[in-house]
Every structure is written in structure tokens, then in C-alpha cells.
Write an enzyme that holds these catalytic residues in place. Structure first.
Site, PDB file in Angstrom:
ATOM      1  N   THR A 172       0.697  -1.181   0.148  1.00  0.00           N
ATOM      2  CA  THR A 172       0.084   0.060  -0.159  1.00  0.00           C
ATOM      3  C   THR A 172       0.969   1.537   0.177  1.00  0.00           C
ATOM      4  O   THR A 172       1.844   1.337   0.716  1.00  0.00           O
ATOM      5  CB  THR A 172      -0.925  -0.009   1.019  1.00  0.00           C
ATOM      6  OG1 THR A 172      -1.857  -0.977   1.104  1.00  0.00           O
ATOM      7  CG2 THR A 172      -1.752   1.318   1.190  1.00  0.00           C
ATOM      8  N   PHE A 174       1.142   5.193   0.598  1.00  0.00           N
ATOM      9  CA  PHE A 174       0.519   6.156   1.460  1.00  0.00           C
ATOM     10  C   PHE A 174       1.118   7.617   0.958  1.00  0.00           C
ATOM     11  O   PHE A 174       2.429   7.686   0.612  1.00  0.00           O
ATOM     12  CB  PHE A 174       1.031   6.097   2.907  1.00  0.00           C
ATOM     13  CG  PHE A 174       0.093   4.824   3.698  1.00  0.00           C
ATOM     14  CD1 PHE A 174      -1.256   5.223   4.269  1.00  0.00           C
ATOM     15  CD2 PHE A 174       0.746   3.608   3.494  1.00  0.00           C
ATOM     16  CE1 PHE A 174      -1.618   3.940   4.752  1.00  0.00           C
ATOM     17  CE2 PHE A 174       0.006   2.558   4.106  1.00  0.00           C
ATOM     18  CZ  PHE A 174      -1.201   2.570   4.698  1.00  0.00           C
TER      19      PHE A 174
END
Length: 275
Positions: A172, A174
Site C-alpha cells: 500500500t 501512502f
């Protein structure tokens, strides 16, 4: 420095905040809009929010906020490997589990594991992978949670099985938001969005040509509905280089002249994958 993140403690967003700046004061908020708003209101100096997952794609909530609502700039990025753990309370066995709690993305990322090992359990969405542990603890039925190793430690939950995600290369990305973006480092990327007032053959091709003719590498392109009419889209591009690099600046001016909406989300150092 104060850094807002999507709480509570134990979320992957908190892990991203730790990876980004372990010495910052971390302030949890209950939703992405609240995280972003905290910077706009001056409650914190920076915020960190998820924007993209390697399996599930773009985080539309974050992207739409940046396009349509927030004036904040991207000043950094962090890439976090996502490893899901199956948690249960002591004394509960796999054969007893009737409910599995987690964030919808985590459930989707473990769909194969759940179908093989807990085929009869109901999947119930939680606000976050960390709050899933609290939901498990308060459940009326024998329950499990999909969450992080840090959440297991914080809530004293038992890890039954580790790394249950269906695809091991689960990452992921960010982004860190603030009032301004970052200075040049020599290893940067720039993120923009734009749309066109009229649809015609070659319109997007011409805009992309502003990068190609200058030898600028386009890292990613996405599109999102423009919210005004069906079939109209906003294009999002990540490219190599900083907006202050002369060649990138020229290319951005070229795209701006062709576009109706044009917005630079920011220039910032490229992330390295955390271990």
C-alpha cells in the site's frame, strides 16, 4: 511535529506514519476526510493517508478529495508491505468461527484464504483492521479478525496464522499531505490531474505528448469520473521529476494550456519499500 493518520492505533496507516517519521507526534482520526481536515484546520502540520494498493488499486476516497476538495499538497510518500494476520481470542478454535471482521480491503485481499479455511463464516466490515479486533472482542458469536501484527500486540489477541493474504506482493502506498510540497532532492516524482472541456480525437494524446516529446517518464495514469456528467473524466498522472526541473516545468505548462481543469498535487521524493 504532529502527524494525523487513519486510526485507531494498530492500523497500517499508523505503521506508515511510524515508517515516515517515528519521532513525530501521531494523532489518530476516524476517517480520511477528518485526517485531511486536521491539516487544513491547523490541528496538525501533516497527514498521511492511503492512496493506492497493489492489489485493489487506487483509494478513490483519497484521490477524489485531492481532486475536488482539498488544497493540500503531497510532500512525501511511504510504501508499506501489507501482511495480514488471522486473530482469535484464546480458547476459540477455527471450527467454531462464525464471523470474520476486518476492513473490506483486507477481506478482499484474503478472499482465497477465507474460502479455503473459513468457508461458512460471515464476513463483516469494520472501520479499520485495528477496530476489527475490538469488534471481534465484543462479538456475540465466536469470531476472528484479520488485522496487523501490531494490532495483535496492542489488543493482546492471539495470532492463529500469519501472512494470510492471497498475494504476497501486497503493498500500500501512502502519501503525506501538508500546506506545501517538498523541495527538489534529485530523485522526485510529480503528481497532477487535469481534464478537458471538449472531447475530441487526440486530445489526451496531445497532453501526454507534452511529456513524451521532452523525454519525461510517465509512471502512472488513472482516470476518475469528473462528477459533472456521465462519460467525462479527470486524468491523474504521476511522472518522474520535480515541478521545478526546467523540463518538467515546461511540460506542465504545456499540459495546462491544453486542459480545462489542471492541478499539481505536488512534487516529492520517491519512496523506498519498507521492510
Amino acid at each position: 511535529m504532529r502527524l494525523a493518520y487513519l486510526g485507531p492505533e494498530g492500523t497500517y496507516s499508523e505503521q506508515a506514519a511510524i515508517d515516515y517519521a517515528a519521532d513525530f507526534v501521531r494523532v489518530p482520526y476516524s476517517g480520511i476526510p477528518a485526517v485531511v481536515r486536521a491539516v487544513e484546520l491547523g490541528e496538525v502540520e501533516e497527514a498521511i493517508v492511503p492512496i493506492e494498493n497493489s492489489l485493489e488499486g487506487v483509494v478513490t476516497f483519497t484521490v477524489d478529495l485531492l481532486i475536488h476538495e482539498s488544497p493540500l499538497k503531497i510532500r512525501g510518500e511511504v510504501i508499506v508491505p501489507i501482511h495480514h494476520q488471522l486473530l482469535m481470542n484464546p480458547g476459540v478454535g477455527m471450527e467454531e468461527i462464525r464471523v470474520v471482521y476486518s476492513h473490506p480491503q483486507a477481506i478482499a485481499q484474503c478472499r482465497g484464504y477465507l474460502s479455503r479455511n473459513l468457508p461458512n463464516a460471515e464476513h463483516v466490515a469494520a472501520l479499520s483492521t485495528a477496530s476489527a479486533v475490538e469488534d471481534m472482542n465484543s462479538s456475540r458469536y465466536p469470531a476472528a479478525a484479520i488485522s496487523s501484527r501490531r494490532a495483535a500486540e496492542l489488543f493482546h489477541a492471539r495470532i492463529v496464522e500469519s501472512n494470510i493474504e492471497d498475494v504476497r506482493n501486497n503493498l500500500t502506498r501512502f502519501v503525506v499531505l501538508a500546506a506545501g510540497d517538498s523541495e527538489r532532492t534529485g530523485d522526485d516524482k510529480t503528481s497532477i490531474c487535469f481534464d478537458f472541456s471538449h472531447d475530441a480525437p487526440g486530445t489526451l494524446y496531445g497532453a501526454l505528448g507534452e511529456l513524451a516529446t521532452r523525454g519525461i517518464n510517465m509512471i502512472k495514469i488513472e482516470s476518475r469520473p469528473d462528477r459533472r456528467s456521465l462519460g467525462k473524466y479527470v486524468f491523474l498522472i504521476d511522472m518522474d521529476g520535480h515541478r521545478d526541473d526546467p523540463v518538467v516545468s515546461d511540460a506542465l505548462d504545456g499540459v495546462r494550456r491544453r486542459a480545462s481543469l489542471f492541478k499539481i498535487f505536488g512534487s516529492y521524493p520517491k519512496a523506498r519499500i519498507s521492510e
